[in-house]
Design an enzyme around this catalytic site. Structure first.
Site, PDB file in Angstrom:
ATOM      1  N   GLY A 145       1.167  -1.187   0.287  1.00  0.00           N
ATOM      2  CA  GLY A 145      -0.148  -0.037   0.046  1.00  0.00           C
ATOM      3  C   GLY A 145       1.299   1.260   0.057  1.00  0.00           C
TER       4      GLY A 145
ATOM      5  NE  ARG B  35      -1.389  -5.179  -0.924  1.00  0.00           N
ATOM      6  CZ  ARG B  35      -1.594  -3.604  -1.570  1.00  0.00           C
ATOM      7  NH1 ARG B  35      -2.566  -3.247  -1.837  1.00  0.00           N
ATOM      8  NH2 ARG B  35      -1.873  -3.264   0.142  1.00  0.00           N
TER       9      ARG B  35
ATOM     10  CG  ASP C 221       2.812  -6.841   7.934  1.00  0.00           C
ATOM     11  OD1 ASP C 221       1.553  -5.886   6.653  1.00  0.00           O
ATOM     12  OD2 ASP C 221       2.030  -7.912   8.519  1.00  0.00           O
TER      13      ASP C 221
ATOM     14  CB  THR D  88       1.472   1.464   6.547  1.00  0.00           C
ATOM     15  OG1 THR D  88       0.663   1.015   6.858  1.00  0.00           O
ATOM     16  CG2 THR D  88       2.330   1.166   7.639  1.00  0.00           C
TER      17      THR D  88
ATOM     18  CG  ASP E 204      -3.589   0.853   8.426  1.00  0.00           C
ATOM     19  OD1 ASP E 204      -3.732   2.329   7.830  1.00  0.00           O
ATOM     20  OD2 ASP E 204      -3.424   0.002   7.791  1.00  0.00           O
TER      21      ASP E 204
ATOM     22  CG  ASP F 284      -0.609  -1.616  10.754  1.00  0.00           C
ATOM     23  OD1 ASP F 284       0.223  -1.048  10.513  1.00  0.00           O
ATOM     24  OD2 ASP F 284      -1.973  -2.183  10.554  1.00  0.00           O
TER      25      ASP F 284
ATOM     26  NE  ARG G   4      -7.268  -4.988   4.601  1.00  0.00           N
ATOM     27  CZ  ARG G   4      -7.208  -3.944   3.842  1.00  0.00           C
ATOM     28  NH1 ARG G   4      -8.608  -3.555   3.128  1.00  0.00           N
ATOM     29  NH2 ARG G   4      -5.907  -3.794   3.133  1.00  0.00           N
TER      30      ARG G   4
HETATM   31  P1  ADP Z   1       2.412  -4.083   2.407  1.00  0.00           P
HETATM   32  O1  ADP Z   1       3.835  -3.816   2.675  1.00  0.00           O
HETATM   33  O2  ADP Z   1       1.294  -2.821   2.483  1.00  0.00           O
HETATM   34  O3  ADP Z   1       1.564  -4.915   3.929  1.00  0.00           O
HETATM   35  P2  ADP Z   1       1.251  -6.750   1.089  1.00  0.00           P
HETATM   36  O4  ADP Z   1       0.772  -7.395   2.210  1.00  0.00           O
HETATM   37  O5  ADP Z   1       0.227  -7.060  -0.520  1.00  0.00           O
HETATM   38  O6  ADP Z   1       1.585  -5.698   1.317  1.00  0.00           O
HETATM   39  O7  ADP Z   1       2.956  -7.201   0.884  1.00  0.00           O
HETATM   40  C1  ADP Z   1       3.547  -6.926  -0.581  1.00  0.00           C
HETATM   41  C2  ADP Z   1       4.273  -7.299  -1.263  1.00  0.00           C
HETATM   42  O8  ADP Z   1       5.206  -8.261  -0.618  1.00  0.00           O
HETATM   43  C3  ADP Z   1       3.782  -8.639  -2.034  1.00  0.00           C
HETATM   44  O9  ADP Z   1       2.509  -8.134  -3.193  1.00  0.00           O
HETATM   45  C4  ADP Z   1       4.120  -9.459  -2.162  1.00  0.00           C
HETATM   46  O10 ADP Z   1       5.440  -9.254  -3.771  1.00  0.00           O
HETATM   47  C5  ADP Z   1       5.766  -9.321  -1.377  1.00  0.00           C
HETATM   48  N1  ADP Z   1       5.332 -10.583  -0.162  1.00  0.00           N
HETATM   49  C6  ADP Z   1       4.504 -10.634   0.664  1.00  0.00           C
HETATM   50  N2  ADP Z   1       4.577 -11.737   1.724  1.00  0.00           N
HETATM   51  C7  ADP Z   1       5.502 -12.423   0.805  1.00  0.00           C
HETATM   52  C8  ADP Z   1       5.454 -13.944   0.979  1.00  0.00           C
HETATM   53  N3  ADP Z   1       5.482 -14.309   2.278  1.00  0.00           N
HETATM   54  N4  ADP Z   1       6.387 -14.379   0.304  1.00  0.00           N
HETATM   55  C9  ADP Z   1       7.302 -13.620  -0.248  1.00  0.00           C
HETATM   56  N5  ADP Z   1       6.377 -12.388  -0.993  1.00  0.00           N
HETATM   57  C10 ADP Z   1       6.041 -11.942  -0.201  1.00  0.00           C
END
Ligand code: ADP
Length: 327
Positions: free
Chosen positions: A15, A76, A107, A130, A132, A134, A176
């Site tokens: 995000g 993503r 995270d 982020t 949030d 968090d 969320r």
């Molecule tokens: P944020 O960083 O805002 O929490 P996401 O949870 O969508 O957003 O994570 C961003 C990107 O990081 C994902 O689209 C993916 O490409 C990568 N990612 C997240 N978790 C994993 C994982 N367990 N293994 C590999 N890549 C991951």
């Protein structure tokens, strides 16, 4: 065990949040200051896989500190969850000679970075970006302050019209899993009720309190609800209130994505600049696979695998203050 890092890549992932550009600028300019080569990786991990990687110069980051969004775009990436996707990403980094990464995101992005650096010999530094607020290991995240100020500005405007019509407004803000935007913006705008996922919401008590306020002719009321509150969002809260108090003039406003955009606040620009600068320092010092946060106004390092979404405890005192001040 750490090798000297000469060429670094910077990316924004997950995000978006206001202030990411200020962080990119700080990474690029600090890297160049240390005679490193710096590459911008477009659209997060997907750009690593697609080899959408561009050299960055001092001018590449001119005139962006004040801009929301991210010049590197964010995404993503499904492919990055797969070993094949990550191998492709690694091959592309090697092709450019990139030997260190700065990942600005949440995270999820840190989980990706941790996995990647476990599989390949690329040190990664995470910066919490982020809205949030968090993430464990940081009192601040890049973007929170701006988002909460955007929410305040909007809620103040809503109060004007609520006041003109003697209305009850239910305002939904982002969050969320975390209620920080709701809590801070609610306190700062004098909301009568703040509903957040961190505390148990007694919706019947909220309705009782609205009834009591009505008896003493206090008809202008604001309820700020985080989208992740267990009651549901603003529409769910509305339907419960409508059942018990159908005669009240009640409106819903969902602030939505305006909270993600806009020019970053001074605080977010400062945090982003400080963290971006520190990220390059860490890579130079051989500190690897950590997230850099700020705690008690000092840089704070957390292992990437511990930099998870954290429901921070909301102090009882804050909830008491809300109740007393919004009577
Ligand atoms: P944020 O960083 O805002 O929490 P996401 O949870 O969508 O957003 O994570 C961003 C990107 O990081 C994902 O689209 C993916 O490409 C990568 N990612 C997240 N978790 C994993 C994982 N367990 N293994 C590999 N890549 C991951």
């Amino acid at each position: 065990m750490s090798k000297k890092v000469h060429k670094i890549g910077v990316l924004t992932s997950g995000g978006d949040s206001p202030g990411m550009n200020a962080a990119i600028r700080a990474v690029v300019r600090t890297g160049l200051y240390h005679n490193m080569e710096v590459f911008g990786i477009m659209r997060g991990y997907q750009g690593m896989i697609d080899d959408d990687i561009v050299p960055m110069h001092s001018r590449s980051v001119a005139n962006i500190i004040q801009r929301g969004g991210t010049i590197l775009k964010t995404a993503r990436s499904k492919d990055f969850y797969t070993p094949e996707g990550r191998k492709k990403a690694y091959d592309n980094l090697k092709k450019h000679g990139i030997d260190g990464l700065v990942v600005i995101g949440g995270d999820g992005s840190f989980r990706g970075a941790q996995k990647f650096s476990n599989e390949f010999d690329i040190p990664c530094i995470g910066l919490p970006g982020t809205i949030d607020k968090d993430i464990a290991g940081s009192d601040f995240t890049i973007g929170f302050d701006t988002a909460v100020n955007t929410a305040i500005e909007a809620i103040d405007k809503i109060r004007d019209t609520a006041d003109a019509h003697d209305r009850l407004f239910i305002i939904e803000v982002m969050g969320r899993d975390a209620g920080y935007i709701a809590l801070h913006s609610g306190i700062a705008t004098g909301a009568e009720h703040i509903l957040i996922p961190e505390t148990k919401t007694d919706i019947e008590a909220v309705v009782d309190s609205l009834e009591e306020k009505e008896r003493r002719k206090k008809l202008v009321n604001m309820i700020v609800v985080a989208e992740g509150d267990e009651t549901g969002g603003a529409n769910e809260v509305l339907s419960i209130i409508k059942k018990r108090l159908p005669h009240l003039d009640t409106r819903v406003c969902i602030l939505g994505h305006i909270q993600r955009g806009g020019s970053p606040s001074c605080l977010d620009r400062l945090i982003a600049s400080r963290l971006g600068y520190a990220a390059v320092d860490c890579l130079l010092e051989g500190k690897h696979n950590i997230m850099i946060g700020i705690m008690n106004n000092k840089l704070h390092f957390t292992a990437l695998d511990k930099a998870v979404k954290a429901k921070q405890r909301i102090s009882e005192e804050w909830m008491k203050i809300v109740k007393i001040l919004a009577s």
